[in-house]
Design a protein around this motif. Structure first.
Motif, PDB file in Angstrom:
ATOM      1  N   LEU A  45      -1.254  -9.743  -7.987  1.00  0.00           N
ATOM      2  CA  LEU A  45       0.018  -9.031  -8.033  1.00  0.00           C
ATOM      3  C   LEU A  45      -0.169  -7.526  -7.850  1.00  0.00           C
ATOM      4  N   GLU A  46      -1.226  -6.985  -8.434  1.00  0.00           N
ATOM      5  CA  GLU A  46      -1.488  -5.559  -8.255  1.00  0.00           C
ATOM      6  C   GLU A  46      -1.771  -5.229  -6.794  1.00  0.00           C
ATOM      7  N   GLN A  47      -2.503  -6.103  -6.128  1.00  0.00           N
ATOM      8  CA  GLN A  47      -2.773  -5.878  -4.711  1.00  0.00           C
ATOM      9  C   GLN A  47      -1.497  -5.981  -3.888  1.00  0.00           C
ATOM     10  N   LEU A  48      -0.640  -6.990  -4.212  1.00  0.00           N
ATOM     11  CA  LEU A  48       0.629  -7.134  -3.501  1.00  0.00           C
ATOM     12  C   LEU A  48       1.542  -5.942  -3.746  1.00  0.00           C
ATOM     13  N   GLN A  49       1.576  -5.433  -4.983  1.00  0.00           N
ATOM     14  CA  GLN A  49       2.391  -4.261  -5.273  1.00  0.00           C
ATOM     15  C   GLN A  49       1.892  -3.036  -4.518  1.00  0.00           C
ATOM     16  N   HIS A  50       0.587  -2.921  -4.402  1.00  0.00           N
ATOM     17  CA  HIS A  50       0.020  -1.810  -3.639  1.00  0.00           C
ATOM     18  C   HIS A  50       0.438  -1.892  -2.171  1.00  0.00           C
ATOM     19  N   ASN A  51       0.371  -3.092  -1.602  1.00  0.00           N
ATOM     20  CA  ASN A  51       0.793  -3.261  -0.203  1.00  0.00           C
ATOM     21  C   ASN A  51       2.291  -3.032  -0.030  1.00  0.00           C
ATOM     22  N   TYR A  52       3.081  -3.467  -1.029  1.00  0.00           N
ATOM     23  CA  TYR A  52       4.529  -3.256  -0.938  1.00  0.00           C
ATOM     24  C   TYR A  52       4.870  -1.771  -1.018  1.00  0.00           C
ATOM     25  N   ARG A  53       4.177  -1.030  -1.881  1.00  0.00           N
ATOM     26  CA  ARG A  53       4.448   0.406  -1.965  1.00  0.00           C
ATOM     27  C   ARG A  53       4.141   1.102  -0.642  1.00  0.00           C
ATOM     28  N   LYS A  54       3.088   0.664   0.034  1.00  0.00           N
ATOM     29  CA  LYS A  54       2.782   1.236   1.345  1.00  0.00           C
ATOM     30  C   LYS A  54       3.872   0.884   2.347  1.00  0.00           C
ATOM     31  N   LEU A  55       4.360  -0.391   2.336  1.00  0.00           N
ATOM     32  CA  LEU A  55       5.442  -0.790   3.233  1.00  0.00           C
ATOM     33  C   LEU A  55       6.725  -0.052   2.908  1.00  0.00           C
ATOM     34  N   ASP A  56       6.994   0.136   1.620  1.00  0.00           N
ATOM     35  CA  ASP A  56       8.213   0.825   1.218  1.00  0.00           C
ATOM     36  C   ASP A  56       8.175   2.287   1.644  1.00  0.00           C
ATOM     37  N   ALA A  57       7.014   2.910   1.482  1.00  0.00           N
ATOM     38  CA  ALA A  57       6.903   4.312   1.855  1.00  0.00           C
ATOM     39  C   ALA A  57       6.950   4.503   3.363  1.00  0.00           C
ATOM     40  N   GLY A  58       6.435   3.542   4.122  1.00  0.00           N
ATOM     41  CA  GLY A  58       6.379   3.706   5.567  1.00  0.00           C
ATOM     42  C   GLY A  58       7.600   3.211   6.306  1.00  0.00           C
ATOM     43  N   VAL A  59       8.270   2.145   5.783  1.00  0.00           N
ATOM     44  CA  VAL A  59       9.367   1.524   6.529  1.00  0.00           C
ATOM     45  C   VAL A  59      10.646   1.436   5.706  1.00  0.00           C
ATOM     46  N   LEU A  60      10.583   0.757   4.556  1.00  0.00           N
ATOM     47  CA  LEU A  60      11.811   0.443   3.822  1.00  0.00           C
ATOM     48  C   LEU A  60      12.524   1.682   3.305  1.00  0.00           C
ATOM     49  N   SER A  61      11.772   2.701   2.897  1.00  0.00           N
ATOM     50  CA  SER A  61      12.413   3.906   2.362  1.00  0.00           C
ATOM     51  C   SER A  61      13.174   4.676   3.435  1.00  0.00           C
TER      52      SER A  61
END
Length: 235
Positions: free
Chosen positions: A206-222
């Motif tokens: 889960l920590e690894q998935l959250q890390h990847n999601y934060r990168k996706l959120d910062a690069g695309v979703l945000s």
């Protein structure tokens, strides 16, 4: 003499290997930090209580092995009859009713009275209320996301539904139900037996998935527009 290899010993060795691997990774990334046991979803109560307690939880956790094995075996036989032997529901239903009538006919010739088979109306009413409430809850959530949610919420829900559609294309509906039934009768008891190792492994994932999601959120979703969908208000 060499030690006998069993399914339980294999599973135990796998869990010990996962636990050791997770502990090593924690020591590498967080040196000197004392690891505290963490439970999935912040759970503090036993697994039996989280499953609702009572007889249903006893069945899922194999407290009564005869009942649990009987249900799992019955589900397996049903799936084999429909999927492998290509039986049809109406055919099996007709054969079952005929067999039941034959049993009652023989019972009547042996005994003076045969108990009347009656299913209480409350069973159907309660089942209908539970199913209806859950369906309305899901429909309400989807409608809120479609009409009042943000673009990010819409894309997440659409992605989950798209993934479910792909999984549904791999096998038919009956097979999915059977897989879910088998998972419900095997995963809880395995988790209860190896919950510490599973919790550590799950949190590392889960920590690894959250890390990847934060990168996706910062690069695309945000960067997506945060305005809500405009449309007519639904009463």
């Amino acid at each position: 003499m060499p030690e006998e290899i069993t399914t339980e010993s294999v599973v135990s060795n796998i869990m010990e290997t996962i636990s050791d691997s997770v502990s090593k990774h924690k020591e590498e990334f967080f040196p000197g930090e004392k690891t505290r046991p963490r439970k999935l979803f912040g759970r503090e109560k036993p697994v039996h209580h989280c499953l609702g307690g009572g007889k249903s939880a006893d069945v899922l956790l194999w407290r009564n092995k005869k009942i649990s094995a009987g249900l799992l075996g019955g589900a397996a036989i049903t799936w084999i009859l429909f999927e492998w032997l290509n039986y049809h529901f109406l055919t099996l239903l007709s054969f079952g009713i005929v067999m039941g009538m034959l049993v009652q006919f023989a019972w009547r010739n042996v005994s003076s009275s045969v108990p009347r088979l009656v299913i209480p109306d409350e069973v159907f009413v309660n089942a209908g209320e539970v199913v209806g409430a859950e369906v309305n809850h899901v429909l309400g959530y989807l409608q809120d996301v479609a009409c009042e949610g943000t673009m990010k919420q819409f894309l997440v829900v659409a992605g989950c539904l798209f993934a479910a559609a792909i999984v549904g294309g791999w096998c038919d509906f009956l097979t999915l139900i059977f897989i879910g039934f088998v998972a419900a009768h095997t995963l809880p008891v395995l988790y209860e037996k190896y919950e510490d190792q599973i919790d550590d492994f799950a949190y590392s994932v889960l920590e690894q998935l959250q890390h990847n999601y934060r990168k996706l959120d910062a690069g695309v979703l945000s960067k997506l527009p945060k305005t809500k969908f405009t449309g007519k208000k639904i009463d």
